[in-house]
Design a protein around this motif. Structure first.
Motif, PDB file in Angstrom:
ATOM      1  N   THR A   6       0.947  -1.174  -0.176  1.00 18.27           N
ATOM      2  CA  THR A   6       0.082   0.231   0.030  1.00 18.27           C
ATOM      3  C   THR A   6       0.771   1.031   0.070  1.00 18.27           C
ATOM      4  N   SER A   7       1.978   1.126  -0.157  1.00 16.53           N
ATOM      5  CA  SER A   7       3.064   2.377  -0.252  1.00 16.53           C
ATOM      6  C   SER A   7       3.215   3.038   1.021  1.00 16.53           C
ATOM      7  N   LEU A   8       3.322   2.205   2.066  1.00 10.57           N
ATOM      8  CA  LEU A   8       3.508   3.192   3.379  1.00 10.57           C
ATOM      9  C   LEU A   8       4.859   2.785   3.805  1.00 10.57           C
ATOM     10  N   GLU A  44       0.093   4.704  -9.435  1.00 12.20           N
ATOM     11  CA  GLU A  44      -1.220   5.379  -9.104  1.00 12.20           C
ATOM     12  C   GLU A  44      -2.251   4.077  -9.595  1.00 12.20           C
ATOM     13  N   LYS A  98      -2.444   1.567  -6.909  1.00 12.23           N
ATOM     14  CA  LYS A  98      -3.021   2.168  -5.580  1.00 12.23           C
ATOM     15  C   LYS A  98      -4.453   2.284  -5.710  1.00 12.23           C
ATOM     16  N   ALA A  99      -4.848   2.424  -6.754  1.00 11.78           N
ATOM     17  CA  ALA A  99      -6.414   2.848  -7.285  1.00 11.78           C
ATOM     18  C   ALA A  99      -7.049   1.493  -7.014  1.00 11.78           C
ATOM     19  N   TYR A 101      -9.988  11.713  -2.778  1.00 14.73           N
ATOM     20  CA  TYR A 101      -8.280  11.514  -2.954  1.00 14.73           C
ATOM     21  C   TYR A 101      -8.286  10.607  -4.044  1.00 14.73           C
ATOM     22  N   TYR A 102      -9.137   9.841  -4.330  1.00 13.63           N
ATOM     23  CA  TYR A 102      -9.377   8.683  -5.378  1.00 13.63           C
ATOM     24  C   TYR A 102      -9.798   9.318  -6.532  1.00 13.63           C
ATOM     25  N   GLY A 103     -10.383  10.518  -6.800  1.00 12.02           N
ATOM     26  CA  GLY A 103     -11.109  11.202  -7.725  1.00 12.02           C
ATOM     27  C   GLY A 103     -12.388  11.073  -7.901  1.00 12.02           C
TER      28      GLY A 103
END
Lengths: 257, 307
Positions: free
Chosen positions: B51-53, B73, B76-77, B104-106
């Motif tokens: 999850t990119s943390l 991206e 992540k989506a 944040y996810y559009g």
């Protein structure tokens, strides 16, 4: 990812930031109005009347642009510093880090929040100043551009401070020991021409000198430095701080293990 | 295409701690997958990398075919994360938290508001939508994190100990909710210390220990490895048994008997032997969850091999 996704993400961050500082308006919007009223009364009316003219204007007229700028600087900086650090502290910065939001949008979102508070406080302080002195407008475009660029610059500074900060103390050290002295020595209360050559040259290392003078030019049409130099300096600082912030977020400094 | 494909994943923290040592894992699309392991095994580090943390040291991660190094991206989506610790702004309202996350996810605000009503409603939180997060109970906060993770309608939902500290009634309603999500096609990866939860919900399982995957199989196959189960028999007070022919047994107190039963033996034989001795059985249950026994066995086997 398409641009509308980024636009919605940016709007979400900025509106969240605006809601945050307006929710706590007693802490964010009222204090600058009170502090600046005191400056206007004490330095402008009481002491200023005995100082006489400075740069061809009454002392009160001379310090008003600097005092507005001081509020903008402090508020743009502290909004981003406290909001971003609070996001780190409560770990809700992870909401953004897991989402498909590019780093430049994260920066723009927080900076946008800082700019919004800086400009709103600038407007409040300007309105307060009208009770003490009629506001002159020499060049509205210069006023708008200078205040906007300055708030962007200090919002970026606040962001970098928050990224490095480990404790709440860390976000008050820079404003107390760096920002406040630089602002006081940045020509808010005096013209650089009053200083000797050495101190004048030294003052020109202080970036706030350029912002205060460009801003004062917008109101009064007088400045100790040229507009071109001012904008060049401000722009260079913005680019430098932006690249610094981008690097820190990209590498995950203080955010990702 | 896999929902998640991890290959050679390594993570060494700056202090030199090697959290993951070349970890491989594949999770099928639509799976309900349990990632288990003792504390400090590397589960949260793995989830952090996915999850990119957490920044990885080596290896690759693909989420629905999107490489996190090349198409971060897009990767992540696809993912919704329910972390172990509460990580929302305690001063924001429930509605602000979920709608912002969608943003944040559009997800446009109008759509986000509809989804907020849907997911907060399904998780019994809609009435709390205008309450500040800090005013919620622990169980409500856990459900809020699930609702938040669903706002962008992810294909892969990762839950890191979602039922920790949650009472049994709420836990069961969360299990039901997660099962429904999985039936709708969402791939779910779950870490938990309640092994009953993993056994009940998950089809496939990976066990991680000391940064390595020590088991990766279906729940059915794993449970079939269990050769001996221990059963507890509640007897009338004052009962006494010295031995039970063909079985290892022990009296825990004057009304509780524990019997180890091999898979080949069956329970009928136990009852026959108890009957012979004129013992009445009041009730009977498993000593421990089956998966729990296997888990302990596998982890200690791995550690014995190492030493």
């Amino acid at each position: 990812m398409n641009l509308s996704v980024y636009r919605i993400a940016l709007k979400s961050i900025i509106s969240k930031e605006i809601i945050r500082f307006t929710r706590i308006w007693v802490q964010t919007l009222v204090p600058p109005a009170i502090t600046m009223s005191l400056y206007f009364v004490i330095f402008g009316n009481l002491i200023g009347s005995r100082i006489g003219e400075m740069g061809g204007y009454s002392y009160m007229e001379f310090i008003v642009p600097g005092l507005i700028m001081m509020s903008v600087i402090t508020n743009s900086y502290s909004n981003v510093a406290s909001s971003f650090f609070s996001c780190k502290f409560q770990r809700n910065i992870e909401e953004l880090l897991v989402a498909p939001v590019p780093n430049y949008i994260i920066i723009a979102g927080f900076v946008g929040g800082g700019v919004a508070r800086g400009l709103l406080v600038g407007l409040i302080v300007s309105l307060v100043s009208l009770f003490f002195v009629p506001l002159q407008l020499h060049n509205v475009l210069v006023i708008a551009l200078t205040v906007f660029l300055t708030s962007v610059l200090f919002a970026l500074g606040g962001l970098i401070n928050a990224i490095y900060a480990d404790t709440f103390d860390d976000i008050s050290i820079i404003p107390t020991f760096v920002l406040t002295p630089l602002t006081y020595l940045g020509g808010v209360f005096y013209s650089l021409t009053l200083l000797g050559d050495f101190w004048q040259a030294l003052s020109k290392v202080n970036p706030i000198v350029y912002m205060v003078n460009a801003f004062r030019y917008g109101f009064l049409g007088i400045s100790d430095v040229s507009l071109l130099t001012s904008y060049s300096m401000i722009s260079a600082f913005i680019v430098g701080l932006y690249l610094w912030a981008l690097y820190l977020i990209k590498t995950g400094y203080g955010l990702r293990s | 295409m896999y929902a998640l494909e991890i290959s050679g994943l390594q993570k060494t923290y700056s202090g030199g701690v090697e959290a993951l040592k070349g970890f491989d894992l594949k999770v099928e699309k639509g799976d309900f997958f349990a990632l288990l392991g003792p504390n400090g095994a590397g589960k949260s580090t793995s989830i952090g990398i996915i999850t990119s943390l957490v920044n990885k040291t080596e290896g690759s991660v693909h989420i629905f075919g999107h490489d996190i190094d090349q198409e971060l991206e897009l990767a992540k989506a696809q993912v919704g994360l329910v972390p172990q610790e509460f990580n929302f702004n305690q001063f924001e309202t429930v509605l602000q938290i979920v709608v912002n996350q969608a943003g944040y996810y559009g997800v446009p605000r109008s759509v986000a508001l509809q989804r907020a009503e849907k997911y907060l409603g399904q998780l019994d939180l809609w009435e709390k939508s205008n309450s500040r997060a800090r005013e919620l109970s622990g169980g409500m906060k856990r459900r809020l994190m699930i609702a938040r993770a669903l706002m962008h309608e992810p294909q892969l939902l990762i839950l890191d100990e979602p039922t920790a500290g949650v009472d049994i009634e709420l836990r069961r309603s969360m299990w039901q909710f997660l099962t429904q999500l999985n039936q709708q096609g969402i791939t779910i990866i779950l870490t938990t210390h309640y092994l009953e939860e993993a056994e009940m919900l998950c089809r496939n399982i990976g066990i991680i220990d000391k940064g390595e995957l020590i088991e990766h199989t279906s729940m059915k196959q794993l449970l079939s490895k269990l050769n001996i189960e221990t059963f507890i028999f509640d007897l009338p007070a004052g009962s006494h048994i010295d031995s039970l022919a063909g079985f290892t047994c022990r009296m825990v107190d004057d009304h509780t008997l524990e019997v180890d039963v091999a898979k080949s033996q069956g329970l009928n034989a136990v009852f026959q032997e108890l009957d012979k001795q004129g013992i009445t059985v009041l009730s009977m249950r498993n000593k421990a969850n089956r998966l729990e026994e296997l888990f302990v066995e596998l982890v200690s086997e791995g550690r014995n091999r190492e030493s």
